[in-house]
Design a protein around this motif. Structure first.
Motif, PDB file in Angstrom:
ATOM      1  N   UNK A 149       0.842  -1.198   0.000  1.00 21.14           N
ATOM      2  CA  UNK A 149       0.000   0.000   0.000  1.00 21.14           C
ATOM      3  C   UNK A 149       0.881   1.254   0.000  1.00 21.14           C
ATOM      4  N   UNK A 150       0.217   2.420  -0.011  1.00 22.71           N
ATOM      5  CA  UNK A 150       0.981   3.674  -0.025  1.00 22.71           C
ATOM      6  C   UNK A 150       1.620   3.889   1.342  1.00 22.71           C
ATOM      7  N   UNK A 151       2.932   4.100   1.331  1.00 24.41           N
ATOM      8  CA  UNK A 151       3.674   4.304   2.581  1.00 24.41           C
ATOM      9  C   UNK A 151       3.424   5.727   3.094  1.00 24.41           C
ATOM     10  N   UNK A 152       3.418   5.886   4.393  1.00 29.61           N
ATOM     11  CA  UNK A 152       3.206   7.208   4.985  1.00 29.61           C
ATOM     12  C   UNK A 152       4.305   7.513   5.992  1.00 29.61           C
ATOM     13  N   UNK A 153       4.757   8.760   5.990  1.00 32.25           N
ATOM     14  CA  UNK A 153       5.867   9.128   6.885  1.00 32.25           C
ATOM     15  C   UNK A 153       5.440  10.152   7.930  1.00 32.25           C
ATOM     16  N   UNK A 154       6.258  10.224   8.960  1.00 32.03           N
ATOM     17  CA  UNK A 154       6.045  11.183  10.049  1.00 32.03           C
ATOM     18  C   UNK A 154       6.367  12.595   9.599  1.00 32.03           C
ATOM     19  N   UNK A 155       5.643  13.542  10.158  1.00 30.15           N
ATOM     20  CA  UNK A 155       5.941  14.941   9.877  1.00 30.15           C
ATOM     21  C   UNK A 155       5.494  15.782  11.060  1.00 30.15           C
ATOM     22  N   UNK A 156       6.035  16.984  11.155  1.00 29.31           N
ATOM     23  CA  UNK A 156       5.763  17.844  12.300  1.00 29.31           C
ATOM     24  C   UNK A 156       4.274  18.094  12.499  1.00 29.31           C
TER      25      UNK A 156
END
Lengths: 605, 250
Positions: A115-122
């Motif tokens: 699936x679409x990967x998601x990353x951490x952000x502020x």
């Protein structure tokens, strides 16, 4: 009558970044004949520079995520100055907009199950940013561009709009000029969508490209639309600081999302020293916990480097001012340190942050896999802009719509990273849909030729003063330096009043600007025409920033360093008065509906 | 660094001449900074196309000392010191003014390439599943910033002017990205052979050398496409099988 080419569209979209392209696609899909005006070549707009990702609560990496959490994060980040309807729609619709891009060919990074990967952000509680390494914006604009070229959209490349034209109350079209030939083009249309991006070029240190001269803000203002929240400018915490010629170029927040840490000249991770109370429950207590968070431990809380951009930028500014900065006036951003934690760290960094690796190698001779970067705040984004209806994106002028950075509301006092790329998809689509509907209902309007003639005459004035000692570049540079120094990241009333005087003086000088050469591809002339927009938005920013005598989000006042609850009750609205002067008004913020208020409360812990 | 001399091509529609400018160079400056400085100091109407100044938009392509490069990513300190720097527009496209060329041909070519056509979604919510390794291969091609330097240096376009028959390296990369896309179901091989003249490319790799995104254009995009075309249209075994089955070769 002046000479110009006449063109008619049902919907005229001005600006061809993500929001403009998405609006054009939607309007074309609704059956409208669409014109898409690009200030540069198609596919070169500022969206290409977006790096980190597009926020959408798909819950692919952490299934605790959903639109309610995203909504609450956006409101908290915006200090509750947001248009809550926009924050709600954005959080609900962003996942569909991302999936739609995939159906049009976008290739996001993947999770192990495909699936679409998601990353951490502020400021985002869970990993939420769909991304492609650190070139997400390029992937998005190319996907939209390659989809749009197969639809009924006429693309006008290297065309700049100099004035919007009205027929009675409604917007009727625009007068523009094409750069290559220097000829004027008169657009008649049923509706106009402004998607012109931001204002970064009003400041000397910026991550923004030359196009970002506040065109849409100024065009809308001049045509009678209201602007709102203009005091809220985002200074991104991490821009390059050295060498001088690259000062301001963005260093993606993704570096911190991947484990990059901020240190001062003493080697201390200073972000741990200053964690705002409303974020304390979500922030790591130790470096160890922060590392566990960026490596995907769901029980861990985020490191303080991933606090909101306004806060991180001010902490960096403080370190520098108090003498703990790096040699060239920034602080250190270190991603190389992760080699202590993971094998093959250098390969990992190059894979996750390829553009950053390339950018520092090529422009600063620095290998970020071995050496910390030097970074400092850079003017990045304006939360304020054209005041629009949350559902339709129509401004206060009938038929005039706005989407993306030039529209205001979604982000309140401070934008979360990643919420811009999703903003332009969600609201670009909405603006296109409603603009097509408006055009279908009302038909194509006819702009009065006399107004167009007057606009042409005004645009050509700088050529009549070719012997003038006032050059457009010098005035632009002076304005940028002044805004940076006096209306920048830390503000004070007396300085901003000086800036306001300065803007008025520069406006007088801009009226005397002369340009040389002919009309064909003349950057001097173009710079002269941009000046008017830059001066208008600079005045609006200074005026609103003086009025807000508190500190909130992107707006920080040294003379009023705290939040004042009184100021939480209203937005500052700016419009042109009957006498042509800039008028300012405090407009009460409508209270949250009970359902949304409950979500905000439940997400506070 | 001291003052440096720039020989800048100035003129309209192909007619022009080199004009010399001198400007001061400071640490870290790139060629585009020098052009901006010259605009501000002495040539307000010097036409230069640029946008992001960060190597991400691909607008400021030019020929620097004869090499096709991005002006924003060419540092002054990597050019020979104490020698004039020569700046010319890309020569494979019609000239507009000074350093600006008309690259609209590229946009027309792209429209003719069959668009992305995905297979049916894999999941009920309309989404797909793809492995990162399948995505990686195509992501290399999708790094392209459309600076058109590869088109500028391609001898089929630059020297032989086959713009009407041949689509150039940029659009082989574009087609490869579609053909190798894990979801795409389109077939562009006949177009490549018949309308886009992939056979004209004799893999001199000049395009790969100038790519600012370091895309391995020839090896990873053009050669695999050539192989697919050969397999499709020239493989005797496939031909025989088709003959027996009565299937057309498209």
């Amino acid at each position: 009558m002046a000479e110009y080419e006449r063109v008619e569209h049902d919907v005229l979209v001005i600006g061809a970044g993500g929001a403009g392209l998405r609006a054009a696609i939607e309007a074309a899909a609704a059956g409208a004949r669409v014109g898409l005006v690009c200030k540069s070549l198609l596919g070169k707009a500022h969206t290409v520079m977006a790096e980190g990702g597009a926020a959408a609560a798909m819950g692919n990496v952490d299934d605790r995520d959903n639109w309610r959490v995203h909504f609450a994060d956006t409101m908290r980040g915006g200090q509750y100055m947001n248009n809550w309807r926009m924050a709600e729609l954005h959080a609900k619709e962003a996942p569909d907009r991302i999936h739609e891009l995939e159906a049009w060919g976008a290739l996001f990074d993947r999770t192990p199950d495909g699936r679409i990967l998601q990353r951490n952000f502020g400021g985002h509680r869970y990993p939420r940013l769909a991304h492609v390494g650190d070139r997400t914006g390029l992937e998005m604009i190319r996907t939209l561009q390659d989809h749009a070229i197969h639809l009924a959209i006429d693309v006008h490349m290297e065309v700049t709009v100099v004035q919007l034209l009205k027929d009675g109350d409604r917007v009727a079209g625009a007068l523009a000029y094409d750069r290559e030939k220097g000829r004027f083009r008169l657009f008649s249309s049923g509706a106009v969508v402004l998607a012109t991006g931001g204002i970064g070029r009003a400041f000397s240190v910026t991550s923004n490209s030359w196009e970002y001269t506040g065109d849409g803000h100024a065009l809308a203002y001049s045509t009678g639309a209201e602007l709102v929240d203009m005091e809220f400018v985002q200074f991104h915490p991490t821009g390059m600081v050295w060498p001088p010629s690259v000062k301001g170029i963005l260093v993606t927040e993704g570096v911190r999302g991947e484990g990059g840490v901020l240190r001062n000249s003493l080697g201390k991770r200073f972000m741990f020293d200053d964690i705002p109370d409303n974020y304390r429950p979500q922030t790591a207590d130790t470096e160890e916990e922060g590392w566990r968070y960026v490596t995907g431990d769901k029980a861990a809380r985020r490191p303080p480097e991933l606090l909101t951009r306004d806060h991180v930028a001010r902490c960096i500014q403080r370190e520098v001012r108090e003498g703990r900065g790096s040699p060239h006036g920034g602080v250190f951003l270190d991603i190389a340190w992760i080699k202590e934690r993971i094998p093959n760290a250098a390969d990992h960094i190059r894979k996750k942050l390829p553009s950053m690796y390339h950018q520092f190698m090529q422009l600063a001779n620095i290998d970020i896999t071995t050496t910390p970067m030097e970074v400092g705040p850079t003017t990045h984004y304006i939360m304020g802009g054209i005041r629009v209806d949350g559902d339709s994106q129509m401004s206060t002028v009938p038929g005039l719509f706005a989407a993306g950075e030039c529209a205001a509301g979604l982000h309140g006092a401070n934008r979360l990273g990643g919420n811009s790329l999703s903003d332009l998809l969600v609201f670009g689509r909405r603006a296109g849909e409603y603009a097509a509907r408006f055009a279908a209902e009302r038909g194509v309007a006819q702009p009065p030729v006399s107004e167009a003639d007057a606009a042409v005459a005004r645009a050509l004035e700088p050529f009549e003063r070719s012997g003038s000692p006032e050059a457009p570049y010098a005035i632009q540079h002076e304005l940028q330096r002044m805004m940076q120094d006096l209306v920048g990241i830390v503000r004070q009333e007396d300085e901003m009043k000086r800036a306001l005087d300065g803007v008025r003086q520069l406006r007088r000088r801009a009226g005397q600007v002369g340009v040389t050469g002919n009309r064909e591809y003349n950057p001097g002339w173009h710079t002269a025409l941009d000046l008017d927009n830059l001066l208008t938005i600079s005045e609006a920013i200074a005026l609103a920033a003086i009025e807000r005598r508190e500190s909130r989000g992107g707006h920080f006042r040294d003379d009023h360093p705290d939040k004042d609850p009184q100021y939480a009750k209203f937005n500052i609205v700016i419009r042109r008065g009957a006498d042509g002067s800039m008028q300012l008004e405090r407009r009460p913020i409508p209270s949250l509906p009970a359902e949304l208020a409950a979500i905000v409360e439940e997400q506070k812990s | 660094m001291a003052a440096t001399t720039f020989r800048v091509w100035r003129g309209d529609k192909g007619k022009g001449a080199f004009t010399e400018y001198r400007t001061d160079i400071t640490e870290g400056m790139v060629v585009l900074d020098a052009m901006h400085q010259i605009q501000a100091e002495s040539a307000g109407d010097l036409a230069v196309r640029w946008n992001c100044k960060a190597g991400k938009c691909g607008s400021c392509s030019a020929e620097i000392n004869g090499q096709p490069r991005l002006m924003c990513m060419t540092r002054m300190d990597e050019l020979p010191a104490n020698e004039p720097v020569t700046l010319e527009p890309m020569r494979a496209f019609p000239h507009v003014r000074d350093l600006v060329t008309d690259v609209s041909w590229n946009y027309e070519v792209k429209k003719k390439i069959r668009k992305f056509t995905p297979r049916a979604p894999d999941a009920p919510d309309g989404s797909w599943r793809m492995a990162q390794e399948d995505v990686d291969r195509v992501q290399e091609f999708r790094k392209c910033i459309e600076c058109f330097l590869c088109q500028d240096v391609c001898h089929v376009l630059r020297d032989h002017h086959k713009h009407d028959e041949f689509i150039g390296p940029r659009f082989f990369v574009y087609t490869a990205a579609l053909e190798m896309h894990p979801l795409d179901t389109g077939d562009r091989l006949r177009d490549l052979k018949e309308d886009q003249a992939i056979g004209y490319c004799n893999i001199t790799k000049c395009c790969t050398k100038v790519c600012p995104e370091h895309i391995t254009i020839t090896d990873n995009a053009i050669i695999p496409l050539k192989e697919r075309v050969v397999d499709e249209f020239y493989d005797p075994v496939v031909k025989l099988v088709r003959l027996i089955r009565g299937k057309k070769s498209s």
